[in-house]
Design an enzyme around this catalytic site. Structure first.
Site, PDB file in Angstrom:
ATOM      1  N   ASP A 157      -6.697   8.361   0.828  1.00  0.00           N
ATOM      2  CA  ASP A 157      -6.376   7.162   0.300  1.00  0.00           C
ATOM      3  C   ASP A 157      -5.409   7.568  -0.986  1.00  0.00           C
ATOM      4  O   ASP A 157      -5.522   8.548  -1.541  1.00  0.00           O
ATOM      5  CB  ASP A 157      -7.416   6.199  -0.068  1.00  0.00           C
ATOM      6  CG  ASP A 157      -7.086   5.027  -0.865  1.00  0.00           C
ATOM      7  OD1 ASP A 157      -6.173   4.302  -0.495  1.00  0.00           O
ATOM      8  OD2 ASP A 157      -7.578   4.936  -2.171  1.00  0.00           O
ATOM      9  N   ASP A 181      -3.961   5.247  -3.940  1.00  0.00           N
ATOM     10  CA  ASP A 181      -4.193   4.517  -5.156  1.00  0.00           C
ATOM     11  C   ASP A 181      -5.749   4.804  -5.516  1.00  0.00           C
ATOM     12  O   ASP A 181      -6.574   4.306  -4.929  1.00  0.00           O
ATOM     13  CB  ASP A 181      -4.090   3.159  -5.355  1.00  0.00           C
ATOM     14  CG  ASP A 181      -2.458   2.970  -4.991  1.00  0.00           C
ATOM     15  OD1 ASP A 181      -1.728   3.549  -5.956  1.00  0.00           O
ATOM     16  OD2 ASP A 181      -2.182   2.146  -4.313  1.00  0.00           O
ATOM     17  N   ARG A 206      -4.173  -3.073   7.843  1.00  0.00           N
ATOM     18  CA  ARG A 206      -4.655  -3.020   6.382  1.00  0.00           C
ATOM     19  C   ARG A 206      -6.213  -2.537   6.428  1.00  0.00           C
ATOM     20  O   ARG A 206      -7.167  -3.086   6.961  1.00  0.00           O
ATOM     21  CB  ARG A 206      -4.464  -4.436   5.894  1.00  0.00           C
ATOM     22  CG  ARG A 206      -4.793  -4.435   4.500  1.00  0.00           C
ATOM     23  CD  ARG A 206      -4.750  -5.815   3.919  1.00  0.00           C
ATOM     24  NE  ARG A 206      -5.275  -5.879   2.493  1.00  0.00           N
ATOM     25  CZ  ARG A 206      -4.811  -5.513   1.521  1.00  0.00           C
ATOM     26  NH1 ARG A 206      -3.706  -4.762   1.504  1.00  0.00           N
ATOM     27  NH2 ARG A 206      -5.614  -5.640   0.247  1.00  0.00           N
ATOM     28  N   CYS A 243       0.334   0.383   5.031  1.00  0.00           N
ATOM     29  CA  CYS A 243       0.412  -0.935   5.508  1.00  0.00           C
ATOM     30  C   CYS A 243       1.191  -1.860   4.569  1.00  0.00           C
ATOM     31  O   CYS A 243       0.865  -1.933   3.400  1.00  0.00           O
ATOM     32  CB  CYS A 243      -1.072  -1.307   5.733  1.00  0.00           C
ATOM     33  SG  CYS A 243      -1.186  -3.235   6.184  1.00  0.00           S
TER      34      CYS A 243
HETATM   35 MG   LIG Z   1      -7.710   3.117  -3.341  1.00  0.00          MG
HETATM   36 ZN   LIG Z   2      -0.961  -3.817   8.107  1.00  0.00          ZN
END
Ligand SMILES: [Mg+2]
Ligand SMILES: [Zn+2]
Length: 163
Positions: free
Chosen positions: A7, A9, A101, A90
């Protein structure tokens, strides 16, 4: 090929409170991110970034600017020996009910389809949020490591690479 989904952020860069990271000035690497990504890359892992960026479909950001931001991120990582083999994002907002998402597993499944040699059950996901864990579980990813400012990507890399 052994693959780690990561991931963005809160793992690679510091999350902004109440806003999206949309400029290079706002992109601050998390502690341990650059060295951890380099260590995993040097150990032969394929690294795939999977990031929710609903700011795009909200009209606050663009694909072009996101790609430019990621190019700069990649350049910084490459200077230290790491990089992402591929980046999936996404762009959809919450109410679009897309399959990509997170916590939906679409980005991970798409990557597995695109690369063709990813054994999801032997793959690893690094994320800072419950939605990351749920996405990895839904995709059948075998291992999840929680990332925070105390448990950085470098810490996860140490565990993953321990003999
Ligand atoms: Mg994150
Ligand atoms: Zn999406």
């Amino acid at each position: 090929m052994k693959t780690i989904f990561i991931d963005r952020d809160g793992c690679v860069n510091v999350r902004l409170v109440g806003n999206w990271v949309m400029t290079w000035d706002d992109f601050e690497f998390m502690p341990g991110a650059i060295s951890g990504i380099a260590a995993l890359k040097k150990a032969g892992y394929r690294l795939i970034l999977v990031t929710n960026q609903r700011c795009i479909n909200l009209g606050k950001f663009s694909e072009e600017k996101l790609n430019a931001l990621h190019d700069k991120m990649q350049n910084e990582l490459k200077n230290e020996g790491g990089f992402f083999d591929s980046i999936y994002h996404c762009p959809h907002d919450r109410d679009e009910n897309c399959g990509c998402r997170k916590p939906e597993p679409g980005m991970l499944l798409k990557a597995a389809e695109d690369f063709g040699d990813i054994d999801l059950s032997k793959s690893i996901m690094l994320g800072d949020q419950e939605s990351d864990r749920l996405a990895s579980e839904a995709a059948g990813v075998g291992n999840f490591y929680q990332i925070s400012s105390e448990q950085t990507i470098a810490d996860a890399a140490k565990t993953i690479l321990a003999p």
